[in-house]
Design an enzyme around this catalytic site. Structure first.
Site, mmCIF file in Angstrom:
data_model
loop_
_atom_site.group_PDB
_atom_site.id
_atom_site.type_symbol
_atom_site.label_atom_id
_atom_site.label_comp_id
_atom_site.label_asym_id
_atom_site.label_seq_id
_atom_site.Cartn_x
_atom_site.Cartn_y
_atom_site.Cartn_z
ATOM 1 C CE LYS A 283 -4.400 1.804 2.088
ATOM 2 N NZ LYS A 283 -5.151 1.638 3.029
ATOM 3 C CD GLU A 377 -19.596 -1.878 8.650
ATOM 4 O OE1 GLU A 377 -18.772 -0.945 8.028
ATOM 5 O OE2 GLU A 377 -19.929 -3.038 8.017
ATOM 6 N NE ARG A 405 -21.085 -2.567 5.428
ATOM 7 C CZ ARG A 405 -20.783 -3.031 4.295
ATOM 8 N NH1 ARG A 405 -21.129 -2.667 3.092
ATOM 9 N NH2 ARG A 405 -19.753 -3.839 4.334
#
Length: 639
Positions: A283, A377, A405
């Site tokens: 990344k 979530e 969600r």
């Protein structure tokens, strides 16, 4: 030998040109793309690290596959900037995430090459499964490829999809982009398993070299296959869950080696069953500050100077105490630190949003009480319910767009049991550049029907602390919504916090021509507008802080009904199911004849851009409020 081709990125129309490029030319293109991304994102802001890390993989995918025929499904779509460049949108990159410009995520309305919208995590494999079914039922012939990060594997939806597609054995390619990060470092067992996978490089690399040497000999090739299978049983037992679920596993592959990527993807096309290609990437690849970042500071960035040194940006935006204004997220975090000091049953749960919700101060003070569950979530909410059932006082810090969600868990696991779980609904309202996948405009409509739920929104810093105090005095679930943006800094002193009477509103300014009811920081602007209308037009506009969205102040509404003046309700939330709907329902149920006008978010997807321009496009600016008030007053015959 032909000379190498130099590609002008801004003139790219579609990815077909990649078919004719050599690996050396593809590598040169990747270097140019990285430079383009750095120069462009440094001016516009956007998701930087995730895109720098996936350059070679995206180029290799477009080299091997053919969009829009083949379907590339991104999870999460913030890593699709290179895909946008290769599909003809580079000349619009100066409009990225701006009003009327390019979305920061794939969008089917924006390009035929964007197979699926993807602003939230863990959805790609499920969508890809649906596309594979559609392909086979229609007897079509194309590839379906889901690109998913290892951070998204913390979401349960991924495993529902894997379980299904592995059982029915449909042809599907899953590319696992493994960079050991979501926004910040990943958490949980899945992350630990992939750490084990990465340690097998020596075995996998030796196996690859042997295959290259012996692959042309059929007998020896078979022998190698058997040896490799036995070695995998001994050394790579952690891979077996995927293979047991019906997937072929291939990798890890160096995600920055173009040769390896192209060969692996070409191989995947030939496999007539679900396959997982495990690709290791870095990344932030190619930009030292982003590569070194471990807290998520370079994941999504505001405009910056490319010459910025790492030491200037590596620390999360914690404090300096001399800042007059801080983010609402940070302000709530300071309140939670103070609250926990006085209530030893408080704990904070976050779904992979320590950075996004500015919880660093809480992490530093109460590390054992800050629980990061990853991108999960639903689990976060039911876990909080379990804690509350055992007399704990959990605070779930979650974005408005992500609380959607966990709809079922809030209703079934929290509200039906009347548990004192407090939801800190971050980014409530228009959020700006992230666009229609991230606008925080539906939480009121979602939560308001749930039994036992209390919903509040503060207008300033002190009221936010009072709401935290009040939330833990209420016997039941509470949602405190707060916007993206800045709030004036104030010291969190628990002794100064006070209880806000349940369901009671606050009159900020009295007026007998029109009354405006609203919620949140916009009330400051509404009071200023009221004062200006009085000075310039002699119009007296009352302003009420509707801080309790549920339950609301029916006594005050009854009093307003008796005044026989128009009521204007302004909210940066969905008109369907919002505060205005609640007021209309009340007046209808009590058969009171009152003129109620509403200003809020219409029934449409709200795209990206700066917040003032979005509000203006929706006729929700202060100028629009002024005109609405003047119209209401004229309609009442004001002289």
């Amino acid at each position: 030998m032909s000379s190498e081709k130099k590609i002008n990125i801004e003139t790219i129309e579609d990815p077909r040109f990649l078919k004719d490029l050599s690996v050396k030319e593809l590598d040169a293109l990747c270097a140019d793309i990285r430079q383009f991304l750095l120069e462009s994102i440094s001016k516009t802001g956007g998701h930087l690290s995730s895109n720098l890390g996936i350059v070679e993989l995206t180029v290799a995918m477009h080299k091997v596959f053919q969009t829009p025929l083949d379907k590339l499904v991104w999870d999460v779509g913030h890593q699709a900037y290179i895909h946008k460049l290769l599909t003809g949108r580079a000349n619009q990159f100066d409009t990225l995430r701006k009003f009327g410009g390019l979305s920061g995520f794939p969008d089917r309305e924006e390009s035929e090459h964007d197979a699926f919208i993807s602003g939230h995590a863990s959805t790609a494999i499920s969508a890809a499964v649906g596309m594979a079914y559609a392909r086979d039922l229609n007897r079509d012939n194309y590839e379906v490829v889901a690109v998913i990060g290892d951070g998204s594997l913390t979401g349960g939806l991924v495993y529902e999809a894997l379980n299904h597609i592995g059982n029915v054995k449909k042809k599907l390619i899953v590319i696992l982009n493994d960079n050991e990060m979501s926004i910040s470092p990943n958490v949980g067992l899945i992350s630990s398993l992939f750490t084990t996978f990465r340690r097998q490089d020596a075995y996998l690399n030796r196996s690859q070299r042997l295959r290259e040497v012996l692959g042309t000999e059929r007998t020896l090739g078979r022998l190698l296959s058997k040896i490799k299978g036995n070695l995998k049983q001994v050394f790579l037992s952690e891979l077996q869950p995927y293979e047991a679920m019906g997937f072929k596993y291939f990798g890890p592959i160096n995600g920055h080696n173009m040769n390896d990527l192209i060969r692996s993807l070409e191989y995947a096309k030939k496999v007539d069953k679900p396959i997982i290609i495990h690709v290791k990437t870095v990344k932030g690849k190619g930009y030292a500050p982003a590569e070194a970042d471990r807290d998520g500071s370079w994941h999504g960035v505001a405009p910056f100077k490319l010459e910025d040194k790492m030491e200037e940006r590596q620390q999360p935006p914690l404090e300096s105490s001399d800042k007059a204004w801080i983010s609402w997220s940070e302000h709530i975090c300071h309140g939670l630190v103070e609250l926990t000091h006085h209530h030893n049953r408080v704990a904070v749960i976050t779904p992979a949003m320590i950075h996004g919700s500015a919880l660093y101060a809480y992490l530093a003070t109460y590390p054992e009480r800050l629980i990061d569950v990853g991108i999960a979530e639903s689990h976060a909410v039911t876990m909080a319910a379990g804690m509350a059932a055992q007399e704990m006082k959990p605070f779930v810090s979650i974005y408005s767009t992500f609380i959607q969600r966990a709809y079922d868990q809030i209703e079934h696991d929290v509200c039906l049991q009347n548990l004192n779980v407090v939801f800190g609904i971050d980014r409530a309202g228009i959020t700006g550049a992230d666009g229609k996948t991230h606008q925080g405009i539906y939480d009121i409509a979602m939560l308001r029907p749930f039994p036992n739920m209390t919903i509040m929104m503060p207008r300033h810093a002190a009221e936010a602390f009072d709401m935290l105090y009040t939330a833990y005095q209420i016997n039941g679930p509470v949602a405190i919504r707060y916007p993206r943006g800045q709030v004036q800094r104030m010291t969190a002193q628990y002794d100064n916090w006070k209880f806000i009477p349940l369901g009671k509103w606050e009159v900020l300014k009295r007026g007998d021509d029109v009354v405006v009811i609203s919620i949140g920081p916009v009330l400051t602007e509404l009071v200023q507008l009221s004062e200006a209308l009085e000075a310039d037009h002699g119009i007296h506009v009352g302003v009420i802080n509707g801080r309790y969205i549920k339950p609301f102040d029916t006594e005050m509404l009854d009093g307003l009904s008796e005044l026989n003046i128009p009521i204007l309700i302004y909210e940066e939330a969905s008109l369907i199911g919002g505060l205005g709907s609640a007021v209309l329902e009340y007046y209808s149920e009590t058969a009171q004849c009152v003129q109620v006008e509403r200003m809020g978010i219409p029934d449409e997807a709200i795209k990206h851009g700066d917040i003032p321009n979005i509000l203006k496009s929706l006729a929700l600016s202060m100028d629009d409020v002024k005109q609405k008030i003047l119209t209401l007053v004229d309609g009442c015959g004001h002289e």
